[in-house]
Design a protein around this motif. Structure first.
Motif, PDB file in Angstrom:
ATOM      1  N   LEU A   9      61.469  67.708 -28.265  1.00 35.68           N
ATOM      2  CA  LEU A   9      61.327  67.254 -26.983  1.00 35.68           C
ATOM      3  C   LEU A   9      61.960  65.742 -26.882  1.00 35.68           C
ATOM      4  CD1 LEU A   9      57.486  67.969 -26.150  1.00 35.68           C
ATOM      5  CD2 LEU A   9      59.699  69.203 -25.308  1.00 35.68           C
ATOM      6  N   ARG A  13      65.232  64.726 -24.594  1.00 35.04           N
ATOM      7  CA  ARG A  13      65.188  63.738 -23.538  1.00 35.04           C
ATOM      8  C   ARG A  13      66.462  62.583 -23.808  1.00 35.04           C
ATOM      9  NH1 ARG A  13      62.884  58.866 -21.932  1.00 35.04           N
ATOM     10  NH2 ARG A  13      61.647  59.130 -20.201  1.00 35.04           N
ATOM     11  N   GLY A  46      67.109  73.440 -15.146  1.00 39.23           N
ATOM     12  CA  GLY A  46      65.504  73.400 -15.389  1.00 39.23           C
ATOM     13  C   GLY A  46      65.187  72.770 -16.517  1.00 39.23           C
ATOM     14  N   ALA A  47      66.139  72.707 -17.600  1.00 38.24           N
ATOM     15  CA  ALA A  47      65.830  71.545 -18.823  1.00 38.24           C
ATOM     16  C   ALA A  47      65.767  70.230 -18.437  1.00 38.24           C
ATOM     17  CB  ALA A  47      66.744  71.991 -19.809  1.00 38.24           C
ATOM     18  N   TYR A  49      65.238  68.960 -15.525  1.00 36.88           N
ATOM     19  CA  TYR A  49      63.994  68.647 -14.582  1.00 36.88           C
ATOM     20  C   TYR A  49      62.807  68.741 -15.275  1.00 36.88           C
ATOM     21  CZ  TYR A  49      66.929  68.048 -10.512  1.00 36.88           C
ATOM     22  OH  TYR A  49      67.875  67.718  -9.521  1.00 36.88           O
ATOM     23  N   ARG A  50      62.666  69.413 -16.512  1.00 40.47           N
ATOM     24  CA  ARG A  50      61.508  69.339 -17.235  1.00 40.47           C
ATOM     25  C   ARG A  50      61.032  67.940 -17.771  1.00 40.47           C
ATOM     26  NH1 ARG A  50      60.301  72.775 -22.879  1.00 40.47           N
ATOM     27  NH2 ARG A  50      58.228  71.956 -23.137  1.00 40.47           N
ATOM     28  N   TYR A  51      62.095  67.044 -17.885  1.00 41.35           N
ATOM     29  CA  TYR A  51      61.936  65.780 -18.450  1.00 41.35           C
ATOM     30  C   TYR A  51      62.048  64.679 -17.233  1.00 41.35           C
ATOM     31  CZ  TYR A  51      62.701  68.246 -22.992  1.00 41.35           C
ATOM     32  OH  TYR A  51      62.607  68.859 -23.817  1.00 41.35           O
ATOM     33  N   LYS A  53      62.344  63.952 -12.860  1.00 37.94           N
ATOM     34  CA  LYS A  53      62.264  64.496 -11.637  1.00 37.94           C
ATOM     35  C   LYS A  53      63.561  64.367 -10.846  1.00 37.94           C
ATOM     36  CE  LYS A  53      57.340  63.654 -11.041  1.00 37.94           C
ATOM     37  NZ  LYS A  53      56.280  62.976 -10.374  1.00 37.94           N
TER      38      LYS A  53
END
Length: 178
Positions: A9, A13, A46-47, A49-51, A53
């Motif tokens: 993760l 990022r 999508g990836a 926006y997972r980390y 906004k």
């Protein structure tokens, strides 16, 4: 479904932030879209926006991790080395251009202005701690001028390109010795 490790993760990022730093430094915040960040990072929408906004959150993350790593003492050699480090970051990572973008955006974004103001407060405090006679009004003025001149040098690097830090080092030492 297997759990993703924290290291994975963190690496993803970092991948987003590194791609954003490059894009923002070369294209500016307004000139960089989320699509540009998707392409530059090699990740999916999508990836990302997972980390984060959105773009504003990425900008805030870049600012939050930014540090100028002041020297441990304010000697001629350490101040010269500090400014040389800023110069190298400007040449190798477009750091000065990114800082210029951050300041311009902070002038328009109260949220980002708060992050930048907090960092400037921390820098002034760190400089004041390195000066003799801590916590005097004079010490606070010296710290204010020291940080302002360092920021000015960074802005000059962004606009004028590679600049010899020697005159800025001399000016900083004069401020410290005043």
């Amino acid at each position: 479904m297997p759990k993703v490790s924290q290291a994975h993760l963190d690496a993803r990022r970092r991948q987003i932030i590194d791609a954003a730093r490059t894009q923002f430094a070369t294209r500016g915040f307004a000139g960089t879209s989320m699509t540009d960040l998707v392409e530059a990072s090699g990740m999916s929408v999508g990836a990302i926006y997972r980390y984060f906004k959105g773009k504003d959150e990425i900008i805030a993350a870049i600012c939050a991790e930014s540090s100028q790593a002041l020297p441990a003492e304010l000697t001629a050699a350490s101040v010269a080395e500090f400014l040389e480090r800023l110069r190298v970051l400007a040449r190798t990572q477009d750091h000065a251009r990114l800082v210029a973008q951050i300041y311009a955006e902070a002038a328009l974004s109260p949220r980002l202005a708060e992050v930048v103001q907090r960092q400037l407060d921390e820098l002034r405090h760190a400089v004041a701690v390195l000066l003799p006679g801590r916590r005097t009004a004079r010490t606070q003025r010296i710290a204010e001028a020291f940080v302002a001149l360092c920021q000015g040098y960074t802005q000059q690097l962004a606009v004028r390109g590679d600049l010899d830090p020697a005159p800025y080092t001399a000016a900083l030492l004069a401020i410290i010795d005043s």
